[in-house]
Design a protein around this motif. Structure first.
Motif, PDB file in Angstrom:
ATOM      1  N   VAL A   1     -39.865 -23.181  44.428  1.00 39.16           N
ATOM      2  CA  VAL A   1     -39.292 -24.379  45.052  1.00 39.16           C
ATOM      3  C   VAL A   1     -38.169 -24.000  46.010  1.00 39.16           C
ATOM      4  N   ILE A   2     -37.424 -22.936  45.711  1.00 37.25           N
ATOM      5  CA  ILE A   2     -36.351 -22.500  46.609  1.00 37.25           C
ATOM      6  C   ILE A   2     -36.933 -21.974  47.920  1.00 37.25           C
ATOM      7  N   VAL A   3     -37.969 -21.138  47.836  1.00 37.25           N
ATOM      8  CA  VAL A   3     -38.599 -20.604  49.051  1.00 37.25           C
ATOM      9  C   VAL A   3     -39.192 -21.740  49.881  1.00 37.25           C
ATOM     10  N   ALA A   4     -39.838 -22.694  49.215  1.00 38.70           N
ATOM     11  CA  ALA A   4     -40.413 -23.832  49.936  1.00 38.70           C
ATOM     12  C   ALA A   4     -39.330 -24.668  50.593  1.00 38.70           C
TER      13      ALA A   4
ATOM     14  N   LEU B   1     -36.338 -23.584  51.554  1.00 41.83           N
ATOM     15  CA  LEU B   1     -35.846 -22.789  52.686  1.00 41.83           C
ATOM     16  C   LEU B   1     -36.727 -23.003  53.915  1.00 41.83           C
ATOM     17  N   SER B   2     -38.025 -22.962  53.697  1.00 42.83           N
ATOM     18  CA  SER B   2     -38.970 -23.059  54.809  1.00 42.83           C
ATOM     19  C   SER B   2     -38.920 -24.434  55.465  1.00 42.83           C
ATOM     20  N   THR B   3     -38.979 -25.476  54.659  1.00 44.85           N
ATOM     21  CA  THR B   3     -39.025 -26.822  55.235  1.00 44.85           C
ATOM     22  C   THR B   3     -37.718 -27.175  55.946  1.00 44.85           C
ATOM     23  N   ALA B   4     -36.590 -26.772  55.375  1.00 42.32           N
ATOM     24  CA  ALA B   4     -35.308 -27.082  56.008  1.00 42.32           C
ATOM     25  C   ALA B   4     -35.159 -26.353  57.338  1.00 42.32           C
ATOM     26  N   SER B   5     -35.534 -25.090  57.374  1.00 38.13           N
ATOM     27  CA  SER B   5     -35.357 -24.305  58.598  1.00 38.13           C
ATOM     28  C   SER B   5     -36.282 -24.778  59.714  1.00 38.13           C
ATOM     29  N   THR B   6     -37.515 -25.151  59.388  1.00 35.71           N
ATOM     30  CA  THR B   6     -38.426 -25.627  60.431  1.00 35.71           C
ATOM     31  C   THR B   6     -38.026 -27.015  60.917  1.00 35.71           C
ATOM     32  N   PHE B   7     -37.450 -27.816  60.035  1.00 39.00           N
ATOM     33  CA  PHE B   7     -36.944 -29.125  60.468  1.00 39.00           C
ATOM     34  C   PHE B   7     -35.826 -28.949  61.491  1.00 39.00           C
ATOM     35  N   PHE B   8     -34.878 -28.046  61.194  1.00 39.39           N
ATOM     36  CA  PHE B   8     -33.792 -27.778  62.136  1.00 39.39           C
ATOM     37  C   PHE B   8     -34.339 -27.254  63.469  1.00 39.39           C
TER      38      PHE B   8
ATOM     39  N   GLY C   1     -46.742 -32.362  53.888  1.00 37.07           N
ATOM     40  CA  GLY C   1     -45.445 -32.185  54.514  1.00 37.07           C
ATOM     41  C   GLY C   1     -45.282 -30.865  55.242  1.00 37.07           C
ATOM     42  N   SER C   2     -45.861 -29.797  54.715  1.00 36.48           N
ATOM     43  CA  SER C   2     -45.728 -28.479  55.350  1.00 36.48           C
ATOM     44  C   SER C   2     -46.996 -28.039  56.070  1.00 36.48           C
ATOM     45  N   GLY C   3     -48.149 -28.315  55.467  1.00 32.88           N
ATOM     46  CA  GLY C   3     -49.402 -27.842  56.034  1.00 32.88           C
ATOM     47  C   GLY C   3     -49.918 -28.697  57.179  1.00 32.88           C
ATOM     48  N   VAL C   4     -50.178 -29.970  56.902  1.00 34.83           N
ATOM     49  CA  VAL C   4     -50.740 -30.848  57.935  1.00 34.83           C
ATOM     50  C   VAL C   4     -49.764 -31.034  59.091  1.00 34.83           C
TER      51      VAL C   4
ATOM     52  N   ALA D   1     -45.081 -22.983  62.235  1.00 30.74           N
ATOM     53  CA  ALA D   1     -46.243 -22.973  61.344  1.00 30.74           C
ATOM     54  C   ALA D   1     -46.200 -21.795  60.382  1.00 30.74           C
ATOM     55  N   ALA D   2     -45.772 -20.629  60.866  1.00 26.59           N
ATOM     56  CA  ALA D   2     -45.732 -19.436  60.014  1.00 26.59           C
ATOM     57  C   ALA D   2     -44.710 -19.596  58.888  1.00 26.59           C
ATOM     58  N   VAL D   3     -43.530 -20.075  59.219  1.00 23.14           N
ATOM     59  CA  VAL D   3     -42.484 -20.252  58.199  1.00 23.14           C
ATOM     60  C   VAL D   3     -42.908 -21.312  57.187  1.00 23.14           C
ATOM     61  N   ASN D   4     -43.485 -22.417  57.665  1.00 22.84           N
ATOM     62  CA  ASN D   4     -43.971 -23.448  56.752  1.00 22.84           C
ATOM     63  C   ASN D   4     -45.069 -22.914  55.834  1.00 22.84           C
ATOM     64  N   SER D   5     -45.937 -22.070  56.368  1.00 23.61           N
ATOM     65  CA  SER D   5     -47.046 -21.530  55.580  1.00 23.61           C
ATOM     66  C   SER D   5     -46.545 -20.655  54.436  1.00 23.61           C
ATOM     67  N   ILE D   6     -45.496 -19.873  54.695  1.00 27.32           N
ATOM     68  CA  ILE D   6     -44.938 -19.013  53.648  1.00 27.32           C
ATOM     69  C   ILE D   6     -44.415 -19.860  52.489  1.00 27.32           C
ATOM     70  N   GLY D   7     -43.643 -20.888  52.817  1.00 24.87           N
ATOM     71  CA  GLY D   7     -43.101 -21.749  51.776  1.00 24.87           C
ATOM     72  C   GLY D   7     -44.175 -22.512  51.035  1.00 24.87           C
ATOM     73  N   LEU D   8     -45.175 -22.997  51.762  1.00 23.08           N
ATOM     74  CA  LEU D   8     -46.256 -23.763  51.140  1.00 23.08           C
ATOM     75  C   LEU D   8     -47.070 -22.895  50.194  1.00 23.08           C
ATOM     76  N   CYS D   9     -47.412 -21.691  50.612  1.00 22.35           N
ATOM     77  CA  CYS D   9     -48.194 -20.793  49.744  1.00 22.35           C
ATOM     78  C   CYS D   9     -47.436 -20.457  48.465  1.00 22.35           C
TER      79      CYS D   9
END
Length: 474
Positions: free
Chosen positions: A282-285, A287-294, A356-359, A446-454
């Motif tokens: 959940v922490i990695v996810a 991190l990913s969602t917050a950074s891509t939002f910014f 939220g991250s993939g689509v 997309a790459a950062v979101n994919s890492i968190g989602l996986c």
């Protein structure tokens, strides 16, 4: 409810004899084991917290809205304006973890109101203090840094409060509704965009974006600070008067000191907690969602201005953030509805995160390939809007995993997300300069979101891990 705890399951993140534990025990004795808000209480608190989140952003964007006026008044250049604006983020990163920890110990509502009182007062007195100092750049930079420190505790405290007061089957909609306070009428702050580096500009809410701009034109930059600060203090007063009892408002100094200290009885068992794969997931996810939002928040306006120079700024600055309001509310409603229908909590959390991250990443990739302005608006709106499904995924999953220390864990993830966000924003700028293509920016998202989602799909769980015994299945 399975996640409620009880019996021999003792939260490992709570103080053994701390004030929060005593408060929870008292509530269980007084209310027959139900410490949660009733339906009417939950509705009122949800509305008030939504307003509080909106006012948080109102105070946060006072300086960006007044950037040009301040630059003219104090004779700042772009570099000096950038220093003032960016100083907020460094303060914002420093108090997330400690704010969440204190909230877990003494109650999130107390930390929220204390911090709101402080940032509201700071906003009001800022124009007054500029008249008694000659070091305006140092003062305004320090003021923004302090504003970041004070507001950094807000969302970890909110996570702690909702984890303790809202039932699992209602958390997604409550959090999504409160979250629209930050997205409500979210516009890119256009005041002074030609004078200030785009990456330092912040979103503005409809309230401060509309009223603040009018006040700025009519009465000067000082009025924007007075308006935002006084509204915040009024919100604090109303919350204290109508939602909290006199007893709840009192914070004994020894309780506060125990919240600040980390003794053998109260310290978080890091080794035990961070051996759990779901915590890292959940922490990695997050991190990913917050950074891509910014990243999207910072660069979308520049993308539209450079790719479609004849387009109207109000369209691409308004439409995606307006779309985010109903999508956020719908995601929360859908999540809670499916859980109440009997679907497993973790299944729904992962489903929401896929959207939220993939689509949303798919639409971000499409955005880099289109040459049509109308299609670009559709893709940007879909990407930004669908990102709000994260509110019903990882944002509430922290509360599923560790209700007794949700504030602290949310603070850890949010701190990392803010820092990674700064890196991604700068990396996106570097990619644009070196490749000359916006496709690389959306590939990065997309790459950062994919890492968190996986990570979340593989290791994510919705079972409590803050207990000293086996998992409790949800």
């Amino acid at each position: 409810m399975a996640a409620g705890g009880g019996g021999r399951n003792v939260p490992v993140c709570s103080a053994e004899h701390g004030p929060r534990a005593a408060q929870q025990d008292g509530m269980r004795r007084d209310s027959g084991g139900d410490p949660y808000w009733s339906r009417p209480e939950s509705r009122v608190w949800t509305v008030m917290l939504l307003l509080g989140t909106c006012l948080l952003y109102c105070a946060r964007v006072t300086v960006p809205i007044c950037a040009v006026a301040l630059s003219t008044h104090f004779d700042w250049d772009k570099k000096q304006s950038g220093i003032v604006l960016s100083s907020f983020f460094w303060g914002y990163c420093l108090t997330q973890i400690i704010g969440g920890h204190i909230s877990d110990q003494i109650g999130g509502e107390k930390v929220l109101l204390l911090s709101a009182s402080a940032w509201g007062f700071l906003t009001v007195v800022t124009p007054l203090l500029t008249h008694i100092t000659s070091a305006h750049l140092v003062f305004m930079t320090s003021s923004r840094f302090l504003m970041g420190l004070l507001q950094g505790v807000y969302f970890p405290s909110l996570a702690s409060l909702l984890s303790q007061k809202v039932r699992e089957s209602e958390r997604a909609f409550t959090y999504s509704t409160v979250g629209t306070g930050s997205q409500f009428g979210m516009f890119q702050c256009r005041a002074g965009e030609r004078e200030v580096p785009q990456r330092f500009l912040l979103p503005r809410t409809l309230v401060i974006g509309g009223a603040g701009s009018l006040l700025l034109d009519w009465y000067g930059w000082e009025s924007v600070f007075y308006f935002s600060g006084l509204l915040t203090l009024l919100w604090v007063y109303c919350t204290c008067k109508y939602l909290l009892s006199e007893k709840e408002l009192i914070i004994p100094i020894d309780y506060l000191m125990r919240g600040l200290s980390i003794s053998k009885q109260t310290k978080v068992p890091w080794k035990q907690l961070f051996k759990k794969a779901p915590i890292w997931a959940v922490i990695v996810a997050q991190l990913s969602t917050a950074s891509t939002f910014f990243t999207l928040l910072s660069w979308l306006p520049t993308f539209f201005k450079e790719t479609f120079p004849e387009s109207k700024g109000w369209v691409f600055n308004v439409v995606p953030w307006l779309v985010a309001i109903p999508t956020s509310l719908f995601s929360g409603f859908l999540s809670d509805h499916l859980i109440n229908q009997g679907y497993k909590t973790i299944t729904i959390r992962k489903f929401m995160q896929v959207i939220g991250s993939g689509v949303s990443s798919v639409f971000a990739l499409c955005l880099g390939q289109t040459s049509s302005f109308c299609k670009a608006i559709v893709f940007a709106s879909a990407s930004v809007g669908l990102q709000t499904f994260n509110h019903s995924g990882t944002s509430v999953n922290v509360q599923d995993l560790a209700p007794s220390c949700a504030g602290l864990l949310f603070g850890v993830g949010n701190t990392g997300g803010a820092l990674l966000g700064v890196i991604c924003v700068y990396l996106a700028g570097y990619l644009i300069e070196t490749t000359g293509s916006w496709v690389s920016v959306f590939n990065l998202v997309a790459a950062v979101n994919s890492i968190g989602l996986c990570a979340f799909l593989i290791f994510g769980e919705a079972q409590r891990v803050d207990t000293d015994s086996a998992y409790m299945d949800l």
